[in-house]
Design a protein around this motif. Structure first.
Motif, PDB file in Angstrom:
ATOM      1  N   GLU A  14       0.838  -1.193   0.000  1.00 42.93           N
ATOM      2  CA  GLU A  14       0.000   0.000   0.000  1.00 42.93           C
ATOM      3  C   GLU A  14       0.876   1.247   0.000  1.00 42.93           C
ATOM      4  N   ILE A  15       0.400   2.280  -0.676  1.00 48.26           N
ATOM      5  CA  ILE A  15       1.125   3.534  -0.742  1.00 48.26           C
ATOM      6  C   ILE A  15       0.520   4.481   0.288  1.00 48.26           C
ATOM      7  N   ALA A  16       1.211   4.677   1.391  1.00 49.90           N
ATOM      8  CA  ALA A  16       0.724   5.572   2.446  1.00 49.90           C
ATOM      9  C   ALA A  16       1.043   7.018   2.076  1.00 49.90           C
ATOM     10  N   PRO A  17       0.267   7.974   2.585  1.00 52.00           N
ATOM     11  CA  PRO A  17       0.529   9.391   2.282  1.00 52.00           C
ATOM     12  C   PRO A  17       1.970   9.785   2.606  1.00 52.00           C
ATOM     13  N   ASN A  18       2.546  10.600   1.714  1.00 48.02           N
ATOM     14  CA  ASN A  18       3.899  11.156   1.890  1.00 48.02           C
ATOM     15  C   ASN A  18       5.010  10.115   1.831  1.00 48.02           C
ATOM     16  N   HIS A  19       4.692   8.913   1.369  1.00 46.37           N
ATOM     17  CA  HIS A  19       5.718   7.887   1.171  1.00 46.37           C
ATOM     18  C   HIS A  19       6.119   7.872  -0.303  1.00 46.37           C
ATOM     19  N   HIS A  20       7.419   7.898  -0.546  1.00 45.70           N
ATOM     20  CA  HIS A  20       7.952   7.798  -1.908  1.00 45.70           C
ATOM     21  C   HIS A  20       8.858   6.566  -1.938  1.00 45.70           C
ATOM     22  N   TRP A  21       8.502   5.606  -2.803  1.00 48.65           N
ATOM     23  CA  TRP A  21       9.150   4.298  -2.766  1.00 48.65           C
ATOM     24  C   TRP A  21      10.145   4.106  -3.907  1.00 48.65           C
ATOM     25  N   ALA A  22      11.229   3.396  -3.606  1.00 50.00           N
ATOM     26  CA  ALA A  22      12.115   2.838  -4.630  1.00 50.00           C
ATOM     27  C   ALA A  22      11.880   1.336  -4.641  1.00 50.00           C
ATOM     28  N   ILE A  23      11.570   0.787  -5.815  1.00 48.65           N
ATOM     29  CA  ILE A  23      11.350  -0.649  -5.980  1.00 48.65           C
ATOM     30  C   ILE A  23      12.567  -1.217  -6.684  1.00 48.65           C
ATOM     31  N   ILE A  24      13.301  -2.096  -6.017  1.00 46.22           N
ATOM     32  CA  ILE A  24      14.527  -2.624  -6.591  1.00 46.22           C
ATOM     33  C   ILE A  24      14.506  -4.145  -6.569  1.00 46.22           C
ATOM     34  N   GLY A  25      15.378  -4.743  -7.393  1.00 43.49           N
ATOM     35  CA  GLY A  25      15.452  -6.195  -7.498  1.00 43.49           C
ATOM     36  C   GLY A  25      16.239  -6.573  -8.730  1.00 43.49           C
ATOM     37  N   GLY A  26      16.617  -7.825  -8.822  1.00 43.48           N
ATOM     38  CA  GLY A  26      17.388  -8.293  -9.966  1.00 43.48           C
ATOM     39  C   GLY A  26      16.547  -8.362 -11.225  1.00 43.48           C
ATOM     40  N   ASN A  27      17.221  -8.538 -12.375  1.00 40.14           N
ATOM     41  CA  ASN A  27      16.497  -8.722 -13.631  1.00 40.14           C
ATOM     42  C   ASN A  27      15.636  -9.974 -13.549  1.00 40.14           C
ATOM     43  N   GLY A  28      14.363  -9.840 -13.922  1.00 38.75           N
ATOM     44  CA  GLY A  28      13.438 -10.959 -13.853  1.00 38.75           C
ATOM     45  C   GLY A  28      12.785 -11.130 -12.498  1.00 38.75           C
ATOM     46  N   SER A  29      13.010 -10.174 -11.562  1.00 39.68           N
ATOM     47  CA  SER A  29      12.420 -10.300 -10.226  1.00 39.68           C
ATOM     48  C   SER A  29      10.958  -9.890 -10.188  1.00 39.68           C
ATOM     49  N   GLY A  30      10.478  -9.227 -11.265  1.00 35.71           N
ATOM     50  CA  GLY A  30       9.067  -8.849 -11.326  1.00 35.71           C
ATOM     51  C   GLY A  30       8.811  -7.367 -11.109  1.00 35.71           C
ATOM     52  N   LYS A  31       9.849  -6.536 -11.221  1.00 34.98           N
ATOM     53  CA  LYS A  31       9.686  -5.105 -10.932  1.00 34.98           C
ATOM     54  C   LYS A  31       8.708  -4.435 -11.900  1.00 34.98           C
ATOM     55  N   SER A  32       8.833  -4.714 -13.198  1.00 32.85           N
ATOM     56  CA  SER A  32       7.940  -4.077 -14.172  1.00 32.85           C
ATOM     57  C   SER A  32       6.506  -4.565 -14.010  1.00 32.85           C
ATOM     58  N   SER A  33       6.339  -5.845 -13.681  1.00 31.73           N
ATOM     59  CA  SER A  33       4.989  -6.362 -13.413  1.00 31.73           C
ATOM     60  C   SER A  33       4.397  -5.689 -12.187  1.00 31.73           C
ATOM     61  N   PHE A  34       5.241  -5.456 -11.187  1.00 32.78           N
ATOM     62  CA  PHE A  34       4.817  -4.769  -9.976  1.00 32.78           C
ATOM     63  C   PHE A  34       4.341  -3.357 -10.313  1.00 32.78           C
ATOM     64  N   ALA A  35       5.118  -2.657 -11.158  1.00 35.85           N
ATOM     65  CA  ALA A  35       4.739  -1.298 -11.558  1.00 35.85           C
ATOM     66  C   ALA A  35       3.401  -1.302 -12.274  1.00 35.85           C
ATOM     67  N   SER A 187       9.006 -12.169  -7.915  1.00 38.44           N
ATOM     68  CA  SER A 187       7.677 -11.533  -7.852  1.00 38.44           C
ATOM     69  C   SER A 187       7.106 -11.459  -6.445  1.00 38.44           C
ATOM     70  N   LYS A 188       7.977 -11.418  -5.447  1.00 36.88           N
ATOM     71  CA  LYS A 188       7.537 -11.245  -4.067  1.00 36.88           C
ATOM     72  C   LYS A 188       8.380 -10.162  -3.405  1.00 36.88           C
ATOM     73  N   ILE A 189       7.749  -9.400  -2.538  1.00 38.32           N
ATOM     74  CA  ILE A 189       8.478  -8.419  -1.752  1.00 38.32           C
ATOM     75  C   ILE A 189       9.131  -9.150  -0.585  1.00 38.32           C
TER      76      ILE A 189
END
Length: 470
Positions: A14-35, A187-189
């Motif tokens: 969940e995106i809480a107010p005033n939170h700015h997130w960096a989503i990181i992970g290896g290639n194929g970890s699912g970052k673009s699917s997450f976005a 594909s998991k946090i």
């Protein structure tokens, strides 16, 4: 901080107010699917900038190409048209043109834009919608150093009013506005929390510290005949090169000679002509035959087959990446490098397939042998195309932003691979990169595009400077 050993599905994020997130992970970890999941979840409130959306826009422009009916080349909708179609007011605010430095290509067709210009266009399409949440999937890829710094400052300003979700492979791209980090794996946090706590954790250090590489390069084909360079004959010789489109001069009176054993870096701002220069050498530019170009001692356009030239050349570029629109497997992508085609249309040998499997193993992609190219992550696609360029062991290796979209592990693998090739005199290198951290120590020379003061409409806005590197 959440327990790093407890996996979290995308649904729990969940995106809480005033939170700015960096989503990181290896290639194929699912970052673009997450976005993409976040964009769907927040729907009307969010805008997404991604390579996949840029590719979809290119597909649309190609599908709607009207060149056949116009009796002229249709270069696609202009930057202005592509932004205004998403603007609530159906125009492009002057402030946005100024903020994203779009003025020089605001009325240029989409297919004439450079990689960096396209990325700025996609940012403009997102920002013109005034989203509450801005999701950026590798927004710095393809941008020159100056605009990357500008974008970092711009995002810091935007963060005052808009929540930012930054998907990135490079930790150096996380601006001061980032408050939280989520690490993805399969594909998991697996790790998430406040930025400072995450970056100082042992689990984070274990995830993002590259291991030492000791892999042996796959062999060349048994019938491979290395190019025998004559010290007196340049590998490439470009003389008084001029390229222009619709009264816009890209290159003007460019002279460049690459001698044997030289390894060149090509640098300069977005849109200066770096990729045009690469395509002139590879033969993939329509004006390559109207210019005086010598490759491997032969003048282009005197009757040689394009395959005669390409047999000694390997190319990896963003343009080539975008041209891979057909449905093919990861194995076929590498196999196609033996024939310089997109796809394979002739019989392959057991040796071709054996070497291809060795490359898949070298890249850590054996399990994806039969996976559709477009189902792989952007970074996985990228390293497959690098293998495609190398599989026949070309003498001249042209790499245009090869580390774009790669995680730290794969960047280290690619840079190590390039250094090995050069150390064994297996290839000469032309290397284009905006990223200082993607340093290649074996480079001997640099060609740099320098902006000129008050250029005339009949001349290029850049001068060429060549230097020997110490």
């Amino acid at each position: 901080m959440q327990n790093p050993t407890t996996p979290h599905t995308f649904d729990n994020f969940e995106i809480a107010p005033n939170h700015h997130w960096a989503i990181i992970g290896g290639n194929g970890s699912g970052k673009s699917s997450f976005a993409r999941c976040l964009k769907n979840q927040y729907s009307e409130r969010a805008s997404l900038v991604s390579f996949e959306d840029e590719q979809a826009l290119l597909e649309r422009e190609i599908y709607e190409d009207d060149s056949e009916w116009l009796n002229k080349i249709d270069h696609g909708r202009t930057t202005r048209e592509l932004i205004s179609e998403l603007s609530p007011s159906h125009d492009v605010p002057a402030s946005l043109i100024d903020t994203l430095q779009l003025a020089s290509f605001i009325d240029t067709g989409f297919r004439l834009l450079s990689t960096g210009e396209r990325r700025r266009l996609m940012l403009a399409r997102a920002l013109v919608q005034s989203p509450d949440i801005l999701i950026l999937d590798e927004p710095f890829d393809g941008l020159d150093h100056a605009f990357s710094q500008h974008l970092d400052s711009l995002l810091t300003q935007i963060a005052h009013d808009t929540q930012i979700i930054l998907v990135t492979n490079r930790l150096s791209e996380m601006g001061d506005y980032i408050t939280h980090i989520a690490c993805l794996h399969q594909s998991k946090i697996i790790l998430s929390g406040i930025q400072s706590q995450i970056q100082n954790s042992l689990e984070f250090q274990q995830l993002y510290t590259p291991s030492t590489l000791h892999k042996t390069l796959p062999p060349p084909p048994s019938n491979h005949t290395p190019y025998q360079a004559d010290p007196a004959t340049p590998i490439a010789d470009l003389r008084s090169i001029r390229v222009a489109y619709h009264n816009k001069v890209i290159l003007d009176q460019l002279n460049w000679t690459i001698h044997p054993k030289q390894h060149w870096k090509v640098s300069g701002p977005n849109g200066c002509g770096k990729s045009t220069l690469v395509n002139l050498i590879s033969g993939d530019h329509p004006q390559c035959y109207s210019n005086e170009i010598y490759l491997f001692g032969k003048k282009r356009g005197i009757g040689e087959s394009i395959w005669d030239i390409k047999q000694h050349m390997g190319l990896m570029s963003t343009t080539l990446h975008q041209q891979h629109r057909i449905t093919i497997t990861a194995e076929t992508v590498i196999l196609s490098g033996f024939f310089d085609t997109i796809g394979v249309y002739r019989p392959t040998t057991s040796e071709h397939r054996s070497i291809t499997l060795e490359w898949l193993d070298y890249l850590g992609l054996t399990e994806h042998k039969n996976t559709n190219f477009h189902q792989l992550s952007f970074g996985q696609q990228r390293i497959l195309l690098i293998a495609r360029a190398l599989v026949k062991r070309p003498h001249l290796l042209i790499l245009d932003e090869p580390c774009q979209g790669l995680d730290p592990m794969n960047r280290a693998l690619v840079i190590n691979l390039i250094e090995k090739l050069v150390a064994h005199n297996a290839a000469q290198l032309i290397y284009i990169s905006h990223e200082p951290e993607d340093r290649i120590d074996c480079l001997t020379h640099e060609l740099n595009f320098i902006p000129t003061t008050n250029p005339t409409p009949e001349s290029s806005p850049y001068t060429i400077q060549t230097t020997a590197l110490t």
